[in-house]
Design an enzyme around this catalytic site. Sequence first.
Site, PDB file in Angstrom:
ATOM      1  N   GLY B 243       0.847  -1.186   0.000  1.00 58.17           N
ATOM      2  CA  GLY B 243       0.000   0.000   0.000  1.00 58.17           C
ATOM      3  C   GLY B 243       0.886   1.240   0.000  1.00 58.17           C
ATOM      4  O   GLY B 243       0.749   2.123  -0.821  1.00 58.17           O
ATOM      5  N   PHE B 244       1.818   1.284   0.949  1.00 57.19           N
ATOM      6  CA  PHE B 244       2.780   2.391   1.046  1.00 57.19           C
ATOM      7  C   PHE B 244       2.082   3.739   1.099  1.00 57.19           C
ATOM      8  O   PHE B 244       2.601   4.733   0.596  1.00 57.19           O
ATOM      9  CB  PHE B 244       3.791   2.345  -0.104  1.00 57.19           C
ATOM     10  CG  PHE B 244       4.427   1.003  -0.295  1.00 57.19           C
ATOM     11  CD1 PHE B 244       5.267   0.477   0.673  1.00 57.19           C
ATOM     12  CD2 PHE B 244       4.172   0.242  -1.420  1.00 57.19           C
ATOM     13  CE1 PHE B 244       5.834  -0.772   0.518  1.00 57.19           C
ATOM     14  CE2 PHE B 244       4.738  -1.004  -1.588  1.00 57.19           C
ATOM     15  CZ  PHE B 244       5.574  -1.511  -0.606  1.00 57.19           C
ATOM     16  N   GLY B 471       1.641  -7.202   4.069  1.00 52.78           N
ATOM     17  CA  GLY B 471       2.786  -7.998   3.635  1.00 52.78           C
ATOM     18  C   GLY B 471       3.936  -7.825   4.596  1.00 52.78           C
ATOM     19  O   GLY B 471       5.025  -8.392   4.424  1.00 52.78           O
ATOM     20  N   LEU B 616      10.072  -7.001  17.578  1.00 53.86           N
ATOM     21  CA  LEU B 616       9.031  -8.013  17.806  1.00 53.86           C
ATOM     22  C   LEU B 616       9.314  -9.304  17.044  1.00 53.86           C
ATOM     23  O   LEU B 616       8.974 -10.387  17.491  1.00 53.86           O
ATOM     24  CB  LEU B 616       7.663  -7.456  17.401  1.00 53.86           C
ATOM     25  CG  LEU B 616       7.246  -6.184  18.156  1.00 53.86           C
ATOM     26  CD1 LEU B 616       5.942  -5.645  17.610  1.00 53.86           C
ATOM     27  CD2 LEU B 616       7.123  -6.461  19.654  1.00 53.86           C
ATOM     28  N   GLN B 624      11.631  -4.913   6.929  1.00 53.51           N
ATOM     29  CA  GLN B 624      11.156  -3.538   6.843  1.00 53.51           C
ATOM     30  C   GLN B 624      12.325  -2.577   6.640  1.00 53.51           C
ATOM     31  O   GLN B 624      12.254  -1.648   5.849  1.00 53.51           O
ATOM     32  CB  GLN B 624      10.379  -3.161   8.109  1.00 53.51           C
ATOM     33  CG  GLN B 624       9.013  -3.824   8.208  1.00 53.51           C
ATOM     34  CD  GLN B 624       8.119  -3.469   7.032  1.00 53.51           C
ATOM     35  OE1 GLN B 624       7.841  -2.307   6.805  1.00 53.51           O
ATOM     36  NE2 GLN B 624       7.704  -4.459   6.276  1.00 53.51           N
ATOM     37  N   GLY B 688       7.703   2.400  15.729  1.00 53.88           N
ATOM     38  CA  GLY B 688       7.474   2.052  14.326  1.00 53.88           C
ATOM     39  C   GLY B 688       8.778   1.773  13.597  1.00 53.88           C
ATOM     40  O   GLY B 688       9.820   2.337  13.920  1.00 53.88           O
ATOM     41  N   GLU B 691       8.964   2.741   8.162  1.00 57.30           N
ATOM     42  CA  GLU B 691       9.379   3.858   7.324  1.00 57.30           C
ATOM     43  C   GLU B 691      10.796   4.349   7.602  1.00 57.30           C
ATOM     44  O   GLU B 691      11.437   4.957   6.755  1.00 57.30           O
ATOM     45  CB  GLU B 691       8.383   5.020   7.515  1.00 57.30           C
ATOM     46  CG  GLU B 691       6.995   4.659   7.020  1.00 57.30           C
ATOM     47  CD  GLU B 691       5.908   5.594   7.513  1.00 57.30           C
ATOM     48  OE1 GLU B 691       5.891   5.903   8.711  1.00 57.30           O
ATOM     49  OE2 GLU B 691       5.075   6.023   6.705  1.00 57.30           O
TER      50      GLU B 691
END
Lengths: 327, 729
Positions: B243-244, B471, B616, B624, B688, B691
């Site tokens: 999606g990004f 994903g 995690l 990522q 997070g 990104e």
Amino acid sequence: MRPFHYTRPESLNHASQLTASSNAVPLAGGTNLVDLMKLQVEVPRKLVDLNRIGMETIAEAPDGGLTIGALASNTATAVHARVRSDYPLLSRAILSGATQQLRNKATTGGNLCQRTRCSYFTNIDQPCNKRQPGSGCGALGGVARLHAILGTSAQCIATYPGDMAVALAALDARVEITGHGSHRSVPVRAFHLLPGDRPERDNVLEAGEIITAVTLPPPVKGRQIYRKVRERSSYAFALVSVAAIVAMDSGRIARADLAFGGLAHKPWHDPRLADLLIGEQPSAALFDKAACLLLENARSHGENEFKIPLTRRTLAAVLAEATEIDL
Amino acid sequence: MTGQFTQDAPETECLLDSMRQDVIGKPLVRIDALAKATGTATYAAEYPVKDCLEGVLVTAPFARGRITGIDIDTCLACDGVVAVIDNEKLIARCAQGTAGEAPVQEVRKVAYWGQPFALVVAETFEQARDASKHLKITIQDDDLSDIPCDPQAVEPENQQYSSQGDLPHAMTEAPHSVDAKFTTAGHASAAMEPHAAIAQWDGQTLTVHASLQMLNYNISELADAVGLEENQVRIVSRFVGGGFGSKLGISAETVAASLAAMQLKRPVRVAMSRQQVFQCVMRRSETSQRMRLAAGKDGTLQGFGHEALVSNLPDEQFAEPVLQSSEFLYAGDNRLLTLDLARVHRMTAGSVRAPGEAVGMPTLEVAMDMLAEACSIDPVELRLKNIPDRHPMKGTPFSSHKLAECLQQGAEAFGWDSGLRKPRQRREGEWWIGTGMASAARVHNIAKAKARVTLNPDGTALVESDMTDLGTGTYTILGQIAGEMLGLDPSNVLVDLGDTRLPRGPGSGGSWGAASIASAVYVACKAIREKLTKYANVTEGELNLKDGGVEGGASFAQLLGDKELREEGHYEPGDIEDDYVAAGFGAYFAEVRVNAFTGETRVNRMTGAFGFGRVLNERTARSQCQGGMVWSIGAALTEALHFDPRDGHLVNCDLAEYHVPVNRDVPELEVIMVEERDPAASPIQAKGIGELGMCGGAAAIANAIYNACGARVRDFPITPDRVVACMPD
Ligand SMILES: Cc1cc2nc3c(=O)[nH]c(=O)nc-3n(C[C@H](O)[C@H](O)[C@H](O)COP(=O)(O)OP(=O)(O)OC[C@H]3O[C@@H](n4cnc5c(N)ncnc54)[C@H](O)[C@@H]3O)c2cc1C
Ligand code: SF4
């Protein structure tokens, strides 16, 4: 995509008869044609599938050259033992193009006839003289980063985008063409046309004519180089490409067959370059002179201005590599 | 039953550290990996639905004006055509992330080239596509010369202005300064799966299989757009092929399919063509930026200025938040930060992976490299010197801060030479070789989330939420969280996501997905554990669960009989967001080669070191980071949206012409995860990571290009022509 008829003739004659009718086109690997049909850039009424005619062989020619069938896949050609040993330039040019999956489907004939990647040509909501004669040229005054700097016309500034044909032009191969019951053989260097005032025509093929093969002349001595410049290292068309066969004799250039991609509506071959280079000692000054000659009539269209210095520099790099001098 | 947790203060104790199952952080393979690799994972357009009609969107071939008439007759006469949907509820733009309401719906008022205005529905896709080309419209287009398509040519609106001290004065006084202008090109998300939806209407409920990132907001957006109550809408999005940012809010296909299904009372599928995806979903704005840095003799920053101009359509709130991390990354008393927004007629600008930092950090980090050179200081040293203790303007503390460690560990792993740097020192054949580095920073976002966890007596558990997995590995990490907390092997935890019938998750976006939804699952599991203490007759501290029961004791079957334990976990960020600056930090190191003749740049190797709280799952976290670094390569070297200056249409609108990096452009990417706990970021102490990997990486490459060949290119992407133009000969 418009509805269309599909036929799969078993003989060349039949195929040629079928394609002679209006708006019938040959289908080979389909990697270019089908894409363009989806966009309705191409709207053939009839597709004539050439895949059952038996034109995929690669065979020795009587004169020591090589005949590559029009339906030989790009992969088959690139990995062919004789291509790799005697015409490595061709192998490298093919392998620098597209992706493995596309090359597995793409064919000799289809590759020669692939259409320009001009994005105004592929967008049917934009004007384009090539797609719709008389509608104007969207690229002129638009985003023309990838467009031609040599041999352009006021009607069209598109490039022929392929790699294989650039190598074939340097190798001085011939395109074998059958149609209307007769056969003709056209040098690759003369196969593609300049846009002039009929940009809708990419090449010399007439309706009903089918490419049956490409023949390579007997191998010649010399170093063979294919250099393709692009921002990403694969899966991109050339900003500029140079195909070169260069032989040296006692420190002087003895052969210089050069062809260029990304610069014009056809693989660009300028016979004056060989005349200039042959008999000379390689040097930066000589290469520069060659570039000046090549680019004498170059004309940029906004964003593609960079192609002029880039061609100059790429040519120098290729000639330096071929003649083994340091610049 | 519900467990509720609102985070108002740091959570220094986290149960995950005292559990016995030992699966947290482990590099588990994504549980959906095999299904994806073998093509059995079902994406939005792939659901087998009986009697499904096919819809094709029709888009406007002009950038500004009005559609005064649509002649549908020729189109309706085409083979197979069932209807032309041109109703006023179609959406003209996609919804911004977290909008929660319908976006602009005036489809006949055209604001950008490629704006959808109708849907042609036919029995087959081919029929619909062909017929869509026969739709005739009458238009009243505005004077072309008057269409602002160039952000530089319009009077911008100021969006953000903050100033402290006197930057211009600091610039003139400082022994060393840098004042440089940059541009970055617009980007597309270029997700592999095109936007697609299948809508079904049974007279009461609208069920839509769609490819969306944030169902918790999308359900409100869709209900609002089509005029239904939320309880009449169900969205299912089990797998999303990337999606990004482009699938944060609903887009035209979902609404068009829904309206068509409701009108025709048959299921309707709409998938955008690749060209439509490029032409009418979110773009990242192009930017022009000015960086001003003033430093003392030793490189200590005294002045920091970052000014940016971005663009968007009229009426859109979103402005690419270029300055986001510039606010706090480096010290400097005299500060000026401004963000201007130009209204242009290009498709909606919105969130594309790492909005803000993706384009703000590369320019800042090139400017830092220029400053290091001006000060004759090692660029790593310059950064270490300027890490502030607190937010330089607000004075708030950092929740945790691993920039220094990332710089040090990254430099060491890469083999960074901290000696004096000079361009054009290493040449191999035609290639100049050079190295460069940059810091990474990305604000930490977190969102409220709900999840339901059921512990079954047979030693299995079920985790449910309408959270999506793009994903990235969400299914997998939630199995790990529940497994760790409840003493279960993750293979015994079934994770059910992507359906609005399930409790509202946080949605995937802004890198907040994992930490937010995992916190909700954590809260639910805590509540289940509390109940278990009663069954086991122990305190929480004594409740050691492992492999389906009490460690060395009763199994869940023995403990619970036939009773299942079900709890919802509700997590909310709370006041803590105002008390701390929370961000992920990192550092990139790159070695490139630049062809001395052609200016082509290839990345030889790249190292990234990142600190983002608790890891995690080591494998999915690494993926990522690597994915972000790949995007950094694209942003540095190849990716750019090209717009025609005359009519504002997007020129390169497929994956052959919009150049994301291919395999051959990506070398081995080394990732170092600097493990830390961030007690203020989330109850599970995670931040997070989606990104951070692309928040500055492009600068490491740009700086390496400079170090290699002496070309200081300030326009991204750094294509061969730009290198050649800047290369000293
Ligand atoms: C994403 C992408 C990237 C690409 N990158 C490159 C690249 O980097 N370099 C490069 O060189 N190419 C590239 N290509 C183009 C590719 O090489 C061509 O699509 C391919 O060679 C076409 O061959 P085909 O057999 O599939 O032709 P088809 O699509 O079947 O046909 C193409 C045209 O040739 C005509 N034709 C085919 N065979 C004959 C024949 N025997 N006689 C007469 N006419 C015939 C057809 O009528 C049609 O007009 C790329 C293509 C794509 C899709
Ligand atoms: S350059 Fe040629 S192909 Fe491109 S728009 Fe102009 S006429 Fe068409």
